[in-house]
Design a protein around this motif. Structure first.
Motif, PDB file in Angstrom:
ATOM      1  N   LEU A   1       0.854  -1.182   0.000  1.00 36.11           N
ATOM      2  CA  LEU A   1       0.000   0.000   0.000  1.00 36.11           C
ATOM      3  C   LEU A   1       0.889   1.230   0.000  1.00 36.11           C
ATOM      4  O   LEU A   1       1.945   1.255   0.649  1.00 36.11           O
ATOM      5  N   ARG A   2       0.437   2.267  -0.718  1.00 33.17           N
ATOM      6  CA  ARG A   2       1.256   3.453  -0.929  1.00 33.17           C
ATOM      7  C   ARG A   2       0.477   4.723  -0.573  1.00 33.17           C
ATOM      8  O   ARG A   2      -0.767   4.696  -0.484  1.00 33.17           O
ATOM      9  N   VAL A   3       1.206   5.798  -0.371  1.00 31.71           N
ATOM     10  CA  VAL A   3       0.610   7.132  -0.231  1.00 31.71           C
ATOM     11  C   VAL A   3       1.175   8.000  -1.352  1.00 31.71           C
ATOM     12  O   VAL A   3       2.318   7.815  -1.786  1.00 31.71           O
ATOM     13  N   HIS A   4       0.375   8.923  -1.829  1.00 28.28           N
ATOM     14  CA  HIS A   4       0.810   9.758  -2.951  1.00 28.28           C
ATOM     15  C   HIS A   4       1.667  10.926  -2.461  1.00 28.28           C
ATOM     16  O   HIS A   4       1.642  11.292  -1.268  1.00 28.28           O
ATOM     17  N   ASN A   5       2.412  11.490  -3.394  1.00 24.53           N
ATOM     18  CA  ASN A   5       3.218  12.666  -3.082  1.00 24.53           C
ATOM     19  C   ASN A   5       2.292  13.840  -2.734  1.00 24.53           C
ATOM     20  O   ASN A   5       1.149  13.910  -3.179  1.00 24.53           O
ATOM     21  N   GLN A   6       2.802  14.738  -1.921  1.00 30.02           N
ATOM     22  CA  GLN A   6       2.022  15.877  -1.431  1.00 30.02           C
ATOM     23  C   GLN A   6       0.868  15.420  -0.530  1.00 30.02           C
ATOM     24  O   GLN A   6      -0.159  16.103  -0.429  1.00 30.02           O
ATOM     25  N   SER A   7       1.004  14.262   0.103  1.00 33.13           N
ATOM     26  CA  SER A   7      -0.013  13.809   1.064  1.00 33.13           C
ATOM     27  C   SER A   7       0.120  14.535   2.394  1.00 33.13           C
ATOM     28  O   SER A   7      -0.732  14.371   3.277  1.00 33.13           O
TER      29      SER A   7
ATOM     30  N   LYS B   1      -5.545   9.156   2.046  1.00 32.90           N
ATOM     31  CA  LYS B   1      -4.249   9.464   1.436  1.00 32.90           C
ATOM     32  C   LYS B   1      -3.707   8.284   0.636  1.00 32.90           C
ATOM     33  O   LYS B   1      -2.550   8.307   0.211  1.00 32.90           O
ATOM     34  N   ASN B   2      -4.530   7.250   0.438  1.00 33.37           N
ATOM     35  CA  ASN B   2      -4.077   6.064  -0.288  1.00 33.37           C
ATOM     36  C   ASN B   2      -3.820   6.414  -1.762  1.00 33.37           C
ATOM     37  O   ASN B   2      -4.632   7.079  -2.420  1.00 33.37           O
ATOM     38  N   ASP B   3      -2.689   5.955  -2.280  1.00 30.54           N
ATOM     39  CA  ASP B   3      -2.304   6.231  -3.675  1.00 30.54           C
ATOM     40  C   ASP B   3      -2.804   5.083  -4.558  1.00 30.54           C
ATOM     41  O   ASP B   3      -2.416   3.929  -4.358  1.00 30.54           O
ATOM     42  N   GLU B   4      -3.655   5.391  -5.517  1.00 30.72           N
ATOM     43  CA  GLU B   4      -4.210   4.390  -6.416  1.00 30.72           C
ATOM     44  C   GLU B   4      -3.719   4.548  -7.851  1.00 30.72           C
ATOM     45  O   GLU B   4      -4.209   3.858  -8.751  1.00 30.72           O
ATOM     46  N   THR B   5      -2.760   5.427  -8.091  1.00 35.59           N
ATOM     47  CA  THR B   5      -2.267   5.667  -9.459  1.00 35.59           C
ATOM     48  C   THR B   5      -1.219   4.629  -9.850  1.00 35.59           C
ATOM     49  O   THR B   5      -0.484   4.110  -9.003  1.00 35.59           O
ATOM     50  N   GLU B   6      -1.166   4.355 -11.138  1.00 37.93           N
ATOM     51  CA  GLU B   6      -0.160   3.416 -11.641  1.00 37.93           C
ATOM     52  C   GLU B   6       1.226   4.051 -11.559  1.00 37.93           C
ATOM     53  O   GLU B   6       1.379   5.267 -11.626  1.00 37.93           O
TER      54      GLU B   6
ATOM     55  N   TRP C   1      10.243  -1.339  -7.014  1.00 38.38           N
ATOM     56  CA  TRP C   1       8.832  -1.563  -6.621  1.00 38.38           C
ATOM     57  C   TRP C   1       8.552  -0.952  -5.256  1.00 38.38           C
ATOM     58  O   TRP C   1       7.469  -0.457  -4.994  1.00 38.38           O
ATOM     59  N   ILE C   2       9.512  -0.958  -4.366  1.00 39.71           N
ATOM     60  CA  ILE C   2       9.396  -0.307  -3.060  1.00 39.71           C
ATOM     61  C   ILE C   2      10.160   1.014  -3.126  1.00 39.71           C
ATOM     62  O   ILE C   2      11.353   1.044  -3.453  1.00 39.71           O
ATOM     63  N   ASP C   3       9.465   2.127  -2.826  1.00 33.59           N
ATOM     64  CA  ASP C   3      10.103   3.445  -2.854  1.00 33.59           C
ATOM     65  C   ASP C   3       9.608   4.268  -1.678  1.00 33.59           C
ATOM     66  O   ASP C   3       9.035   3.724  -0.719  1.00 33.59           O
ATOM     67  N   ARG C   4       9.765   5.589  -1.756  1.00 35.55           N
ATOM     68  CA  ARG C   4       9.385   6.452  -0.626  1.00 35.55           C
ATOM     69  C   ARG C   4       7.882   6.449  -0.361  1.00 35.55           C
ATOM     70  O   ARG C   4       7.445   6.688   0.760  1.00 35.55           O
ATOM     71  N   GLY C   5       7.094   6.221  -1.406  1.00 31.24           N
ATOM     72  CA  GLY C   5       5.644   6.205  -1.214  1.00 31.24           C
ATOM     73  C   GLY C   5       5.123   4.929  -0.571  1.00 31.24           C
ATOM     74  O   GLY C   5       3.963   4.872  -0.136  1.00 31.24           O
ATOM     75  N   THR C   6       5.931   3.896  -0.479  1.00 30.53           N
ATOM     76  CA  THR C   6       5.494   2.627   0.118  1.00 30.53           C
ATOM     77  C   THR C   6       5.374   2.777   1.631  1.00 30.53           C
ATOM     78  O   THR C   6       6.301   3.252   2.294  1.00 30.53           O
ATOM     79  N   ARG C   7       4.243   2.365   2.137  1.00 31.44           N
ATOM     80  CA  ARG C   7       4.031   2.439   3.580  1.00 31.44           C
ATOM     81  C   ARG C   7       3.931   1.064   4.243  1.00 31.44           C
ATOM     82  O   ARG C   7       4.156   0.940   5.437  1.00 31.44           O
ATOM     83  N   VAL C   8       3.610   0.020   3.499  1.00 31.54           N
ATOM     84  CA  VAL C   8       3.551  -1.328   4.079  1.00 31.54           C
ATOM     85  C   VAL C   8       3.681  -2.344   2.953  1.00 31.54           C
ATOM     86  O   VAL C   8       3.186  -2.124   1.836  1.00 31.54           O
ATOM     87  N   VAL C   9       4.382  -3.452   3.234  1.00 33.94           N
ATOM     88  CA  VAL C   9       4.518  -4.567   2.301  1.00 33.94           C
ATOM     89  C   VAL C   9       4.093  -5.840   3.030  1.00 33.94           C
ATOM     90  O   VAL C   9       4.533  -6.094   4.166  1.00 33.94           O
ATOM     91  N   PHE C  10       3.237  -6.637   2.374  1.00 35.94           N
ATOM     92  CA  PHE C  10       2.737  -7.889   2.955  1.00 35.94           C
ATOM     93  C   PHE C  10       3.283  -9.078   2.168  1.00 35.94           C
ATOM     94  O   PHE C  10       3.403  -9.020   0.939  1.00 35.94           O
ATOM     95  N   LEU C  11       3.583 -10.162   2.879  1.00 37.87           N
ATOM     96  CA  LEU C  11       3.872 -11.454   2.276  1.00 37.87           C
ATOM     97  C   LEU C  11       2.852 -12.444   2.829  1.00 37.87           C
ATOM     98  O   LEU C  11       2.814 -12.699   4.041  1.00 37.87           O
ATOM     99  N   ASP C  12       1.998 -13.002   1.944  1.00 36.33           N
ATOM    100  CA  ASP C  12       0.932 -13.926   2.347  1.00 36.33           C
ATOM    101  C   ASP C  12       1.138 -15.273   1.671  1.00 36.33           C
ATOM    102  O   ASP C  12       1.382 -15.344   0.456  1.00 36.33           O
ATOM    103  N   PHE C  13       0.980 -16.337   2.444  1.00 32.31           N
ATOM    104  CA  PHE C  13       0.984 -17.691   1.893  1.00 32.31           C
ATOM    105  C   PHE C  13       0.340 -18.628   2.918  1.00 32.31           C
ATOM    106  O   PHE C  13       0.191 -18.277   4.111  1.00 32.31           O
ATOM    107  N   THR C  14      -0.029 -19.815   2.450  1.00 30.84           N
ATOM    108  CA  THR C  14      -0.685 -20.813   3.295  1.00 30.84           C
ATOM    109  C   THR C  14      -0.053 -22.173   3.050  1.00 30.84           C
ATOM    110  O   THR C  14       0.183 -22.551   1.890  1.00 30.84           O
ATOM    111  N   VAL C  15       0.221 -22.905   4.116  1.00 31.85           N
ATOM    112  CA  VAL C  15       0.734 -24.274   4.015  1.00 31.85           C
ATOM    113  C   VAL C  15      -0.199 -25.199   4.777  1.00 31.85           C
ATOM    114  O   VAL C  15      -0.885 -24.785   5.720  1.00 31.85           O
ATOM    115  N   TYR C  16      -0.207 -26.469   4.345  1.00 28.20           N
ATOM    116  CA  TYR C  16      -1.041 -27.487   4.991  1.00 28.20           C
ATOM    117  C   TYR C  16      -0.175 -28.685   5.340  1.00 28.20           C
ATOM    118  O   TYR C  16       0.554 -29.214   4.485  1.00 28.20           O
TER     119      TYR C  16
END
Length: 735
Positions: free
Chosen positions: A76-82, A104-109, A166-181
């Motif tokens: 999840l990212r925040v845009h510049n000038q937030s 303040k969530n950034d949704e731009t490509e 892919w991770i820069d100043r606008g990045t506020r959180v990075v998630f790693l999700d997986f499931t094992v059985y």
């Protein structure tokens, strides 16, 4: 499984810096983790001898837990000038990135703008859920990248993301999700590893491995648990209906005035919610697994199911807690068990006053601690954290040296004052209130008896059981004696009328008599011959022996050595004259002896009791009344009481009416006397006029009396004893 996953992904060190996931400091540390512990932990493609594993063994973590689908990276990212830059630095600082919020969530490509990693996707598109981190709560949307099924493919994806920032100043959180059985233990481990990048710089990592059992029914033991769950559902439905009926009978307001009714409602509603979650989870897991088996190279989202399972566990825990708490309701009959609730109940006013004073002092120190050390000590970074830290100080968990390092004078002063006021004074006041109230409650409980003793309860139940068995045994003996006594003509045959007459005299109703007779009248001729009588006696004797055995077992549990003597004679007289004679003997205190002995029993008087006293100190023999005689006598006394009660009520009604009539007579006499006096004192009227006026008044009064009598006693003749006045027209009587 949680311990295994933590050791593998959280505690493993990076190759160069020897740092771990929990010690991340920069964005570069995340890529070190992704290229090291993450790749090595997710893809076990070689054996310990450095040989490649078989295709069937690919996709296993630690060679035991199957990786379901592919892992996913999301940010999840925040845009510049937030955020706003101070005017003095607007020309120097062109960019500003604040903390993450939904506004303040950034949704731009950005970046390559071609794949999912560079294009924003909503929470609905990703079927995601919100998640609480260290700094804030994040949505389930964002920019995501699904990793590969092999280590080589995933390495290429990681390198591409790293090269293109892919991770820069606008990045506020990075998630790693997986499931094992893990099929060995039938457990799912839903992993969520998170790295937050606060606007102040640096990195804050956290993780959560949710180990749940989503496939509930696999082994035989699981199906036994399923059966128990259906029993639990039936139990909950039954008590749900029962509570609704009780609520309807007593009223909603009255129902909720009882504390334990609130507890019942909480337990029932929580149980219903858990039942619904259980059914939904069972069907949803099968649906997800079917889609996963059809597309094994897609991300398997078990996050919602894991959250449901955790909520299910929370609900079961709540049910267990309240169920254990309800034991206080069922053991409240004992004075020792009620001391806790009584202590809290009696001290509630003092405790409320103390809590008010405690929180005033406590929050005063919390405010001071936050202002003194909020910018220097991590545990004092917010008011909430300060409150938790101060509660830990009360329990002895504190770090004095951090406070001293923050300020050499104010740190120790704050700590010492807090210990003196809160720990030494207020905390001891709290203990004094509880101790004083407890001493009072304990003294009261020692001076009062238990409302109920457990041993008395069980002893009473055994005595009731023993009494019922003795009554049953006496009834069997009574029927045995009735078989002998019913043969009035000594023809070895018992007709139904003889049987009915004998048992009716013993207090049995017609249904019992008819049922017992039909049971042994095998040929249906309404006559019991010698063979049928023998069968009846044998069946009764067997039943009596079984009852004697049960009585012996109950007496052994009670510790009784001597069996209580039966309270009824075993034989009766053949005629009513014999019965009357026996009753006279009982009234006179003479010994009662049976005229005919029951087969298989001694020819001695049963139910006798000897007592000292009488003439010359000789023992006096008193015969006790049998159970059936007592029952019959009780019924007669009840009918007599009912009859006497109705008679007394009627007598009371008559007395009230007579009293009213007497009062009416007195009023009428006074009225007539006043009328006669007025007529006699009329000087201007002649004797004929006075007589005519008097006759008219008397006639009106008599007609009024007759009308009142007709209303009070319709259809009865009207008579007025004690009056010399006759009907109108009998003028001579007036003279």
């Amino acid at each position: 499984m949680t311990k295994v996953m933590t050791d593998l992904f959280v505690d493993s060190q990076f190759p160069v810096t020897m740092n771990t996931f929990g010690g991340m400091l920069t964005q570069a540390d995340f890529w070190r983790f992704a290229e090291g512990p993450m790749l090595d932990g997710l893809y076990w493609e070689k054996d310990y001898n450095d040989h490649n594993v078989s295709d069937a063994e690919l996709g296993y973590v630690y060679y035991e837990s199957k990786l379901l689908g592919v892992p996913r990276l999301r940010q999840l990212r925040v845009h510049n000038q937030s955020c706003e830059v101070a005017k003095m630095f607007e020309d120097v600082i062109p960019a500003c990135y604040s903390e993450w919020t939904r506004k303040k969530n950034d949704e731009t490509e950005y970046g390559l703008k071609s794949e999912t990693a560079w294009v924003y996707h909503s929470e609905k598109e990703m079927n995601g859920t919100s998640y609480r981190g260290i700094l804030t709560t994040y949505s389930g949307a964002g920019f995501y990248q699904d990793l590969g099924t092999t280590k080589v493919k995933t390495t290429e994806i990681i390198n591409e993301l790293k090269e293109n920032l892919w991770i820069d100043r606008g990045t506020r959180v990075v998630f790693l999700d997986f499931t094992v059985y893990n099929p060995n233990v039938n457990l799912f481990a839903v992993a969520k590893m998170m790295v937050e990048y606060p606007p102040s710089g640096g990195a804050m990592s956290s993780h959560k491995f949710t180990t749940v059992k989503l496939l509930r029914y696999v082994t035989v033991g699981d199906y036994i648990i399923m059966g128990c769950e259906f029993v639990f559902i039936a139990y909950i439905l039954y008590y749900l209906v029962e509570e609704i009926i009780e609520m309807k009978n007593v009223g909603v307001k009255s129902y909720f005035t009882e504390f334990w009714n609130w507890a019942d409602v909480v337990v029932l509603l929580t149980a219903v919610a858990c039942i619904c979650i259980n059914f939904y989870r069972t069907f949803q897991v099968e649906k997800i697994l079917e889609s996963l088996l059809a597309a094994p190279d897609e991300f398997a989202n078990f996050e919602k199911l894991a959250a449901l399972q955790m909520n299910f566990n929370y609900g079961v825990a709540m049910i267990a807690f309240f169920s254990w708490g309800k034991l206080f309701k069922y053991i409240s009959f004992n004075k020792t068990m009620t001391q806790l609730t009584e202590t809290i109940s009696q001290s509630r006013k003092d405790l409320l006053s103390f809590l008010l004073m405690f929180f005033i002092v406590f929050f005063a120190f919390a405010q001071v601690g936050f202002l003194f050390f909020g910018t220097q000590v991590y545990d004092y970074r917010s008011i909430g954290n300060v409150c938790i830290t101060q509660l830990r100080i009360i329990l002895g968990d504190f770090n004095f040296y951090e406070l001293e390092a923050a300020h050499p004078a104010l740190g120790p002063l704050y700590f010492i004052l807090y210990i003196v006021f809160v720990f030494l004074i207020l905390f001891n006041m709290f203990l004094a209130i509880i101790n004083d109230t407890y001493s009072s409650v304990k003294e009261e409980s020692q001076n009062s008896a238990n409302e109920f003793e457990v041993m008395d309860f069980f002893r009473g139940q055994y005595n009731k059981m023993l009494q019922k068995l003795n009554i049953k045994r006496d009834r069997i003996a009574d029927i045995q004696s009735a078989i002998v006594a019913a043969d009035a003509n000594n023809d070895s045959q018992i007709e139904y009328d003889e049987w009915k007459e004998e048992l009716m005299a013993r207090g049995y109703n017609e249904n019992e008599i008819e049922e017992a007779f039909k049971k042994f009248d095998l040929d249906g001729n309404r006559i019991l011959d010698a063979n049928e009588q023998a069968q009846m006696l044998k069946a009764l004797e067997d039943e009596k022996n079984a009852v004697d055995k049960d009585i012996g077992q109950v007496e052994n549990k009670l510790g009784v050595n001597d069996r209580p003597t039966t309270s009824r004679p075993e034989t009766r007289s053949k005629t009513s004259r014999g019965a009357r004679g026996r009753r006279r003997a009982i009234a006179a205190g003479e010994e009662e002896r049976p005229e005919t002995a029951t087969p298989g029993r001694q020819k001695t008087a049963v139910g006798q009791r000897r007592s000292g006293g009488g003439d010359g100190g000789k023992p006096r023999v008193i015969s006790e009344v049998g159970y059936q005689e007592f029952t019959q006598l009780s019924r007669r006394v009840d009918r007599m009481e009912h009859s006497i009660g109705s008679i007394v009520s009627k007598i009371d009604t008559v007395l009230v009416k007579l009293e009213g009539m007497e009062k009416a007579k007195l009023r009428r006499r006074e009225t007539m006397a006043a009328l006669l006096d007025s007529i006699a004192l009329a000087d201007d009227a002649t004797e004929e006029a006075k007589r005519a006026k008097m006759e008219a008044l008397v006639r009106d009064e008599l007609e009024r009396w007759d009308s009142e009598s007709a209303v009070s006693r319709p259809g009865s003749a009207v008579s007025r004893p004690g009056t010399s006045l006759s009907r109108p027209g009998t003028r001579g009587s007036l003279r």
